[in-house]
Design a protein around this motif. Structure first.
Motif, mmCIF file in Angstrom:
data_model
loop_
_atom_site.group_PDB
_atom_site.id
_atom_site.type_symbol
_atom_site.label_atom_id
_atom_site.label_comp_id
_atom_site.label_asym_id
_atom_site.label_seq_id
_atom_site.Cartn_x
_atom_site.Cartn_y
_atom_site.Cartn_z
ATOM 1 N N TRP A 80 0.867 -1.186 0.266
ATOM 2 C CA TRP A 80 -0.216 0.147 -0.140
ATOM 3 C C TRP A 80 0.882 1.310 -0.119
ATOM 4 N N TYR A 81 2.009 1.166 0.703
ATOM 5 C CA TYR A 81 2.811 2.512 0.851
ATOM 6 C C TYR A 81 3.413 2.737 -0.536
ATOM 7 N N THR A 82 3.863 1.714 -1.334
ATOM 8 C CA THR A 82 4.372 1.867 -2.575
ATOM 9 C C THR A 82 3.415 2.356 -3.747
ATOM 10 N N TYR A 83 1.961 1.855 -3.331
ATOM 11 C CA TYR A 83 0.954 2.370 -4.396
ATOM 12 C C TYR A 83 0.453 3.704 -3.966
ATOM 13 N N TYR A 84 0.631 4.185 -2.808
ATOM 14 C CA TYR A 84 0.218 5.818 -2.675
ATOM 15 C C TYR A 84 1.613 6.468 -3.062
ATOM 16 N N LEU A 85 2.870 5.971 -2.928
ATOM 17 C CA LEU A 85 4.101 6.746 -3.158
ATOM 18 C C LEU A 85 3.986 6.921 -4.977
ATOM 19 N N ASN A 86 3.691 6.031 -5.458
ATOM 20 C CA ASN A 86 3.524 5.997 -6.963
ATOM 21 C C ASN A 86 2.606 6.957 -7.494
ATOM 22 N N LYS A 87 1.472 6.823 -6.794
ATOM 23 C CA LYS A 87 0.274 7.816 -7.072
ATOM 24 C C LYS A 87 0.723 9.357 -6.744
ATOM 25 N N TYR A 88 1.538 9.632 -5.841
ATOM 26 C CA TYR A 88 1.874 11.019 -5.329
ATOM 27 C C TYR A 88 2.994 11.505 -6.309
ATOM 28 N N GLU A 89 3.696 10.469 -6.951
ATOM 29 C CA GLU A 89 4.763 10.853 -7.811
ATOM 30 C C GLU A 89 4.058 11.121 -9.210
ATOM 31 N N ARG A 90 2.923 10.650 -9.467
ATOM 32 C CA ARG A 90 2.338 10.899 -10.720
ATOM 33 C C ARG A 90 1.355 12.232 -10.651
ATOM 34 N N THR A 91 0.838 12.469 -9.598
ATOM 35 C CA THR A 91 -0.285 13.535 -9.458
ATOM 36 C C THR A 91 0.460 14.718 -8.709
ATOM 37 N N SER A 92 1.586 14.578 -8.114
ATOM 38 C CA SER A 92 2.116 15.528 -7.065
ATOM 39 C C SER A 92 0.915 16.079 -6.143
ATOM 40 N N LYS A 93 -0.051 15.161 -5.651
ATOM 41 C CA LYS A 93 -0.821 15.509 -4.705
ATOM 42 C C LYS A 93 -0.941 14.588 -3.625
ATOM 43 N N ARG A 94 -0.446 14.934 -2.400
ATOM 44 C CA ARG A 94 -0.682 14.222 -1.393
ATOM 45 C C ARG A 94 -1.931 13.162 -1.214
ATOM 46 N N PRO A 95 -1.655 11.658 -1.110
ATOM 47 C CA PRO A 95 -2.964 11.172 -1.133
ATOM 48 C C PRO A 95 -3.315 11.010 0.201
ATOM 49 N N THR A 96 -4.567 10.594 0.480
ATOM 50 C CA THR A 96 -5.155 10.330 1.839
ATOM 51 C C THR A 96 -5.765 9.118 1.857
ATOM 52 N N THR A 97 -6.083 8.718 2.962
ATOM 53 C CA THR A 97 -6.839 7.304 3.285
ATOM 54 C C THR A 97 -7.538 7.538 4.937
ATOM 55 N N ARG A 98 -8.190 6.463 5.175
ATOM 56 C CA ARG A 98 -8.803 6.182 6.455
ATOM 57 C C ARG A 98 -8.263 5.098 7.137
ATOM 58 N N THR A 99 -8.285 5.495 8.515
ATOM 59 C CA THR A 99 -7.638 4.471 9.383
ATOM 60 C C THR A 99 -8.327 3.218 9.816
ATOM 61 N N GLY A 100 -9.587 3.152 9.524
ATOM 62 C CA GLY A 100 -10.406 2.145 9.767
ATOM 63 C C GLY A 100 -10.449 1.012 8.795
ATOM 64 N N PHE A 101 -11.370 0.104 8.903
ATOM 65 C CA PHE A 101 -11.543 -1.160 8.036
ATOM 66 C C PHE A 101 -11.345 -0.921 6.375
ATOM 67 N N GLY A 102 -10.510 -1.465 5.645
ATOM 68 C CA GLY A 102 -10.564 -1.403 4.207
ATOM 69 C C GLY A 102 -9.959 0.163 3.818
ATOM 70 N N GLY A 103 -9.818 1.076 4.789
ATOM 71 C CA GLY A 103 -9.364 2.402 4.410
ATOM 72 C C GLY A 103 -10.672 3.131 3.841
ATOM 73 N N VAL A 104 -11.755 2.715 4.357
ATOM 74 C CA VAL A 104 -12.933 3.566 3.966
ATOM 75 C C VAL A 104 -13.593 3.954 5.043
ATOM 76 N N VAL A 105 -13.341 3.709 6.346
ATOM 77 C CA VAL A 105 -14.027 4.190 7.428
ATOM 78 C C VAL A 105 -12.908 4.744 8.620
ATOM 79 N N GLY A 106 -13.252 5.655 9.234
ATOM 80 C CA GLY A 106 -12.135 6.214 10.450
ATOM 81 C C GLY A 106 -11.879 7.665 10.172
ATOM 82 N N THR A 107 -10.706 7.847 10.671
ATOM 83 C CA THR A 107 -10.157 9.149 10.582
ATOM 84 C C THR A 107 -9.503 9.358 9.212
ATOM 85 N N LYS A 108 -9.933 10.539 8.531
ATOM 86 C CA LYS A 108 -8.793 10.577 7.374
ATOM 87 C C LYS A 108 -7.549 11.240 7.607
ATOM 88 N N VAL A 109 -6.479 10.557 7.186
ATOM 89 C CA VAL A 109 -5.129 10.975 7.371
ATOM 90 C C VAL A 109 -4.317 11.072 6.005
#
Length: 565
Positions: A80-109
């Motif tokens: 997952w870290y590699t995925y978001y890092l590649n996404k940031y390199e492509r878009t130059s925008k910091r990606p976000t996710t959630r800390t809960g189950f499956g990255g769809v619930v919880g606090t956005k970070v």
């Protein structure tokens, strides 16, 4: 498999387990406890005393199952870290996710920071877990992979009793490193007998209770049964096309649906039994699946499918009448087995060469699960040939051909076509598609041979039962020598040839050792075996480097020990 010509002109599969790191390795289990020495020291002491000229090194087995789960979780987070890092390199925008189950619930970070911190925590937990496993005596299993300086010495150790007490220092040939099923090595040896007894009981009830829904559905998979249970469907059923489908294909399709999850269940049961190699798991699962097909699909379909009301009579009649009852039912079920051969056999071979299910699964993974190139490579992995499923199926169709060859020969062309397509398709798949997961040295063949002869015996008994219903007693008596000769042939083959698959000749071992010394005189066997039998979570770590031999250690008759005695 490769084949060789036996010295008595009998063709046998060539069993060559005398190559690779497992050729000089032995799996030792049930090592007795010692009050003064650790398990590792006790093993080294024992083999330096009892095999002073041939012992090379050993690797104790650790219970690292919890640590393996931790490593696997860390691997997923790194993905997952590699995925978001590649996404940031492509878009130059910091990606976000959630800390809960499956990255769809919880606090956005922030996704990169979040996974970086989680990986750091798991790395620290993994390091602590490794140190705990290495330092905790309870984490060391009373088993080890022991390596010798020659194949000859390994063959002697693997095929002899090491102690006057037959319950300790138990040895067997070490499976190939790819073949080791590490999770089961942590099971105490005493528990294996209990586990296998419980699974044998579970298999009995699985076969018994599985026959109930199969019998019920088979009784409904005909015109009269459906009209009796669902009378409101009578106008639709009387339609010519629907009637033809119900009579021709519905019973085979229903039975196929019931068997979809069965191989997975049987493999789970084999894993619970505690076998230490993947090939053993496949062989055990194949044996269970063959028994299930024999009892539920073959005998169950013949008895309950022909006339469900015969089941009660079948269960209450004496054993001598069983072949006669089954013999009466066999000709009437030829149509069912023809359609089953087409629905399961022909369609299965077509699905195997087209690989539609793996194609759909790949696209689903590609859409929802693939995040990095590593994910894509794993999704495109073709896997290996599933021996535990395909081998029993092929033997089942061989049984059908034997049984119906003299009863209803019209079924034979369908079986022959199945085997012809199977040969072409599986030859192509093995050579061009599937990966080889392990090398078992021909260890499947004794089971295959035994099950083929069981099928031959069943066909002979059922033929005698059928003839006894036709008032041809003299013909039945004339067939009596057939099962006797078949059993004698099995006993002869088992006594004559089975040792070639269970034991390995010292002559062949010495020949290979001599050839290796002549062609590779500078081979460093210790370095070659350095990481061969190290648990995957410890690969490449220095904790498992065995101490090098001092110059005159091999010739020293005194063995160092920490025993106070």
């Amino acid at each position: 498999e490769s084949w060789c010509l036996h010295e008595d002109s009998v063709i046998l599969p060539k069993v060559d387990r005398l190559r690779g790191s497992h050729a000089v390795g032995v799996l030792v289990r049930n090592v007795p406890p010692d009050p003064d020495e650790t398990v590792s020291e006790h093993i080294e002491h024992f083999f330096r005393v009892n095999h002073p000229d041939s012992y090379l090194t050993h690797q104790v087995v650790y219970n690292a199952n919890k640590l393996a789960k931790l490593v696997q979780k860390k691997k997923s987070l790194q993905n997952w870290y590699t995925y978001y890092l590649n996404k940031y390199e492509r878009t130059s925008k910091r990606p976000t996710t959630r800390t809960g189950f499956g990255g769809v619930v919880g606090t956005k970070v922030d996704a990169i920071d979040y996974y970086s911190s989680e990986i750091q925590k798991l790395s620290e937990a993994e390091a602590l877990g490794r140190e705990k496993v290495l330092s905790d005596p309870k984490a060391i299993v009373r088993a080890a992979f022991v390596s010798f300086k020659s194949r000859w010495a390994a063959a002697v150790c693997a095929q002899t009793q090491l102690s006057h007490n037959p319950t300790i220092w138990l040895t067997e040939w070490a499976p190939e490193p790819r073949d080791v099923y590490w999770r089961n090595l942590a099971i105490p040896y005493f528990d294996l007998t209990i586990r296998r007894l419980l699974m044998a009981i579970a298999l009995f009830f699985l076969i018994f209770f599985f026959m109930i829904p199969i019998a019920f559905v088979q009784s409904l998979a005909n015109i009269e049964g459906i009209e009796k249970v669902f009378p409101f469907l009578t106008p639709l059923i009387e339609t010519k096309s629907v009637r033809s489908f119900i009579q021709g294909f519905l019973p085979g399709i229903v039975l196929k649906i019931f068997l979809i999850l069965l191989p997975t269940i049987l493999m789970m049961m084999s894993k619970v039994e505690g076998f230490s190699s993947r090939s053993s798991l496949d062989r055990r699962s194949a044996g269970k699946y063959h028994l299930f097909l024999l009892v539920n699909v073959f005998l169950g379909s013949i008895i309950t499918g022909t006339a469900f009301q015969q089941l009660k009579t079948f269960l209450h009649q004496p054993p001598t009448e069983i072949p006669k009852t089954v013999g009466e039912s066999i000709p009437m079920k030829a149509t069912f087995f023809i359609t089953y051969t087409m629905v399961d056999g022909w369609a299965g071979i077509a699905a195997e060469i087209l690989r539609l299910v793996p194609l759909v699964i790949f696209h689903l993974k590609n859409m929802f699960l693939v995040k990095t190139e590593q994910d894509r490579e794993e999704a495109m992995d073709p896997g290996c040939l599933n021996f535990a499923t395909y081998e029993p199926k092929i033997q089942f169709y061989f049984l059908l051909g034997l049984v119906y060859s003299a009863v209803t020969p019209v079924l034979l062309p369908f079986v022959i076509i199945f085997f012809a397509f199977s040969y072409v398709v599986f030859r192509h798949q093995v050579i061009n598609v599937y990966d080889q997961r392990y090398e078992s040295g021909g260890s499947f063949w004794p089971d295959v041979h035994r099950r083929l002869l069981i099928g031959l015996l069943i066909s002979q008994f059922l033929l005698m039962g059928l003839l006894s219903t036709k008032n041809i007693e003299k013909s039945t008596i004339a067939l009596l020598p057939l099962p006797i000769l078949t059993i004698w042939f099995h006993v002869y083959c088992k006594g004559r040839f089975q040792s070639a698959f269970v034991r390995f000749s010292l002559q062949d071992a010495m020949t290979k050792d001599t050839l290796e010394r002549a062609t590779e005189p500078n081979l460093n066997l210790r370095a070659y075996l350095k990481d061969a039998y190290v648990h995957p979570v410890f690969k490449g770590r220095s904790h498992f480097d065995s101490p090098l031999l001092v110059p005159d250690e091999e010739n020293n008759t005194l063995v160092l020990t920490r025993r106070s005695s």
